[in-house]
Write a protein that holds these residues in place. Structure first.
Motif, PDB file in Angstrom:
ATOM      1  N   LYS A 232       4.767   6.567  18.266  1.00 34.59           N
ATOM      2  CA  LYS A 232       3.934   7.774  18.355  1.00 34.59           C
ATOM      3  C   LYS A 232       2.953   7.878  17.194  1.00 34.59           C
ATOM      4  O   LYS A 232       2.330   8.899  17.002  1.00 34.59           O
ATOM      5  CB  LYS A 232       4.828   9.019  18.393  1.00 34.59           C
ATOM      6  N   LYS A 233       2.867   6.825  16.421  1.00 33.05           N
ATOM      7  CA  LYS A 233       1.953   6.807  15.273  1.00 33.05           C
ATOM      8  C   LYS A 233       2.255   7.956  14.308  1.00 33.05           C
ATOM      9  O   LYS A 233       1.369   8.549  13.728  1.00 33.05           O
ATOM     10  CB  LYS A 233       0.496   6.903  15.747  1.00 33.05           C
ATOM     11  N   LYS A 234       3.530   8.262  14.166  1.00 31.31           N
ATOM     12  CA  LYS A 234       3.913   9.328  13.247  1.00 31.31           C
ATOM     13  C   LYS A 234       4.067   8.808  11.818  1.00 31.31           C
ATOM     14  O   LYS A 234       4.245   9.572  10.900  1.00 31.31           O
ATOM     15  CB  LYS A 234       5.238   9.951  13.706  1.00 31.31           C
ATOM     16  N   LEU A 235       4.018   7.503  11.709  1.00 27.75           N
ATOM     17  CA  LEU A 235       4.171   6.930  10.377  1.00 27.75           C
ATOM     18  C   LEU A 235       2.795   6.803   9.737  1.00 27.75           C
ATOM     19  O   LEU A 235       1.912   6.134  10.259  1.00 27.75           O
ATOM     20  CB  LEU A 235       4.837   5.554  10.473  1.00 27.75           C
ATOM     21  N   VAL A 236       2.631   7.474   8.616  1.00 23.64           N
ATOM     22  CA  VAL A 236       1.333   7.492   7.945  1.00 23.64           C
ATOM     23  C   VAL A 236       1.523   7.131   6.485  1.00 23.64           C
ATOM     24  O   VAL A 236       2.435   7.631   5.819  1.00 23.64           O
ATOM     25  CB  VAL A 236       0.684   8.890   8.047  1.00 23.64           C
ATOM     26  N   CYS A 237       0.657   6.279   6.003  1.00 21.53           N
ATOM     27  CA  CYS A 237       0.726   5.897   4.602  1.00 21.53           C
ATOM     28  C   CYS A 237       0.388   7.095   3.718  1.00 21.53           C
ATOM     29  O   CYS A 237      -0.657   7.715   3.903  1.00 21.53           O
ATOM     30  CB  CYS A 237      -0.257   4.750   4.331  1.00 21.53           C
ATOM     31  N   PRO A 238       1.253   7.422   2.770  1.00 17.65           N
ATOM     32  CA  PRO A 238       0.978   8.554   1.892  1.00 17.65           C
ATOM     33  C   PRO A 238      -0.147   8.269   0.898  1.00 17.65           C
ATOM     34  O   PRO A 238      -0.699   9.183   0.302  1.00 17.65           O
ATOM     35  CB  PRO A 238       2.316   8.779   1.164  1.00 17.65           C
ATOM     36  N   GLU A 239      -0.461   7.010   0.732  1.00 14.93           N
ATOM     37  CA  GLU A 239      -1.504   6.643  -0.222  1.00 14.93           C
ATOM     38  C   GLU A 239      -2.906   6.818   0.362  1.00 14.93           C
ATOM     39  O   GLU A 239      -3.790   7.355  -0.277  1.00 14.93           O
ATOM     40  CB  GLU A 239      -1.320   5.192  -0.656  1.00 14.93           C
ATOM     41  N   CYS A 240      -3.102   6.316   1.592  1.00 12.96           N
ATOM     42  CA  CYS A 240      -4.451   6.281   2.141  1.00 12.96           C
ATOM     43  C   CYS A 240      -4.537   6.870   3.546  1.00 12.96           C
ATOM     44  O   CYS A 240      -5.606   6.938   4.117  1.00 12.96           O
ATOM     45  CB  CYS A 240      -4.964   4.834   2.156  1.00 12.96           C
ATOM     46  N   GLY A 241      -3.416   7.296   4.094  1.00  9.37           N
ATOM     47  CA  GLY A 241      -3.449   7.902   5.416  1.00  9.37           C
ATOM     48  C   GLY A 241      -3.520   6.897   6.544  1.00  9.37           C
ATOM     49  O   GLY A 241      -3.695   7.273   7.701  1.00  9.37           O
ATOM     50  N   ASP A 242      -3.367   5.640   6.232  1.00 12.66           N
ATOM     51  CA  ASP A 242      -3.414   4.604   7.257  1.00 12.66           C
ATOM     52  C   ASP A 242      -2.228   4.760   8.206  1.00 12.66           C
ATOM     53  O   ASP A 242      -1.107   5.019   7.779  1.00 12.66           O
ATOM     54  CB  ASP A 242      -3.367   3.235   6.574  1.00 12.66           C
ATOM     55  N   LYS A 243      -2.510   4.623   9.486  1.00 15.57           N
ATOM     56  CA  LYS A 243      -1.428   4.744  10.471  1.00 15.57           C
ATOM     57  C   LYS A 243      -0.934   3.397  10.959  1.00 15.57           C
ATOM     58  O   LYS A 243      -0.049   3.323  11.798  1.00 15.57           O
ATOM     59  CB  LYS A 243      -1.897   5.600  11.652  1.00 15.57           C
ATOM     60  N   LYS A 244      -1.538   2.329  10.453  1.00 17.66           N
ATOM     61  CA  LYS A 244      -1.034   1.003  10.792  1.00 17.66           C
ATOM     62  C   LYS A 244       0.090   0.659   9.824  1.00 17.66           C
ATOM     63  O   LYS A 244      -0.082  -0.078   8.860  1.00 17.66           O
ATOM     64  CB  LYS A 244      -2.158  -0.034  10.708  1.00 17.66           C
TER      65      LYS A 244
END
Ligand SMILES: [Zn+2]
Length: 81
Positions: A30-42
Protein backbone atom coordinates in the motif's frame (compact mmCIF):
# COMPACT_ATOMS: atom_id res chain seq x y z
CA UNK A 1 6.65 -7.54 16.71
CA UNK A 2 9.39 -7.67 14.12
CA UNK A 3 11.89 -4.94 13.47
CA UNK A 4 13.07 -4.64 9.91
CA UNK A 5 15.96 -2.63 8.62
CA UNK A 6 14.69 -0.70 5.65
CA UNK A 7 16.29 1.43 3.00
CA UNK A 8 14.88 3.80 0.43
CA UNK A 9 15.96 4.06 -3.20
CA UNK A 10 18.36 6.85 -2.20
CA UNK A 11 20.12 4.63 0.25
CA UNK A 12 18.81 6.04 3.51
CA UNK A 13 18.72 3.41 6.20
CA UNK A 14 16.07 3.29 8.88
CA UNK A 15 14.14 0.79 10.93
CA UNK A 16 10.49 0.18 11.50
CA UNK A 17 8.39 -2.18 13.54
CA UNK A 18 5.79 -4.52 12.15
CA UNK A 19 3.37 -6.95 13.72
CA UNK A 20 4.62 -9.72 11.48
CA UNK A 21 5.79 -10.41 7.96
CA UNK A 22 2.28 -10.04 6.57
CA UNK A 23 2.01 -6.62 8.18
CA UNK A 24 5.17 -5.57 6.40
CA UNK A 25 3.94 -6.95 3.10
CA UNK A 26 0.61 -5.15 3.45
CA UNK A 27 2.22 -1.81 4.24
CA UNK A 28 4.73 -2.23 1.45
CA UNK A 29 1.98 -3.08 -1.03
CA UNK A 30 0.00 0.00 0.00
CA UNK A 31 3.05 2.23 -0.21
CA UNK A 32 2.71 3.01 3.48
CA UNK A 33 6.42 2.75 3.95
CA UNK A 34 8.03 6.15 3.59
CA UNK A 35 11.60 7.16 4.14
CA UNK A 36 11.79 9.54 7.09
CA UNK A 37 14.80 11.23 5.55
CA UNK A 38 13.51 12.18 2.11
CA UNK A 39 9.94 10.94 1.89
CA UNK A 40 10.80 8.36 -0.74
CA UNK A 41 8.21 5.63 -1.02
CA UNK A 42 10.47 3.20 -2.82
CA UNK A 43 11.32 1.48 0.39
CA UNK A 44 12.44 -2.08 0.76
CA UNK A 45 14.03 -4.31 3.29
CA UNK A 46 17.69 -3.57 3.64
CA UNK A 47 20.14 -6.39 3.30
CA UNK A 48 20.98 -7.58 6.73
CA UNK A 49 24.65 -7.35 7.50
CA UNK A 50 26.07 -10.69 8.59
CA UNK A 51 27.02 -10.83 12.20
CA UNK A 52 30.73 -10.52 12.67
CA UNK A 53 32.76 -11.37 15.70
CA UNK A 54 31.45 -14.62 17.12
CA UNK A 55 33.40 -16.90 14.83
CA UNK A 56 36.05 -14.85 13.11
CA UNK A 57 37.99 -17.94 12.05
CA UNK A 58 35.13 -19.41 10.05
CA UNK A 59 33.64 -16.19 8.73
CA UNK A 60 35.02 -14.67 5.57
CA UNK A 61 37.02 -11.52 6.02
CA UNK A 62 34.93 -8.40 5.71
CA UNK A 63 35.57 -6.41 2.60
CA UNK A 64 37.03 -2.98 3.08
CA UNK A 65 35.32 -0.57 0.71
CA UNK A 66 36.46 2.48 2.63
CA UNK A 67 38.89 4.59 0.65
CA UNK A 68 38.13 3.01 -2.69
CA UNK A 69 39.78 -0.36 -2.35
CA UNK A 70 42.66 -1.57 -0.31
CA UNK A 71 42.83 -1.71 3.42
CA UNK A 72 45.07 1.22 4.23
CA UNK A 73 44.01 2.64 7.52
CA UNK A 74 41.33 0.04 7.98
CA UNK A 75 41.21 -1.34 11.52
CA UNK A 76 40.83 -4.81 10.05
CA UNK A 77 44.00 -4.54 7.97
CA UNK A 78 46.03 -6.61 10.37
CA UNK A 79 43.61 -9.51 10.19
CA UNK A 80 43.62 -10.10 6.48
CA UNK A 81 46.47 -8.11 5.06
ZN1 LIG B 1 15.45 8.39 1.74
Amino acid sequence: MIRYSLSCSKGHMFEDWFDNMADYDAKAAKKKLVCPECGDKKVGKALMAPSIGSSAAAAPAPSCGIGGGGCGGCPMAGMHG
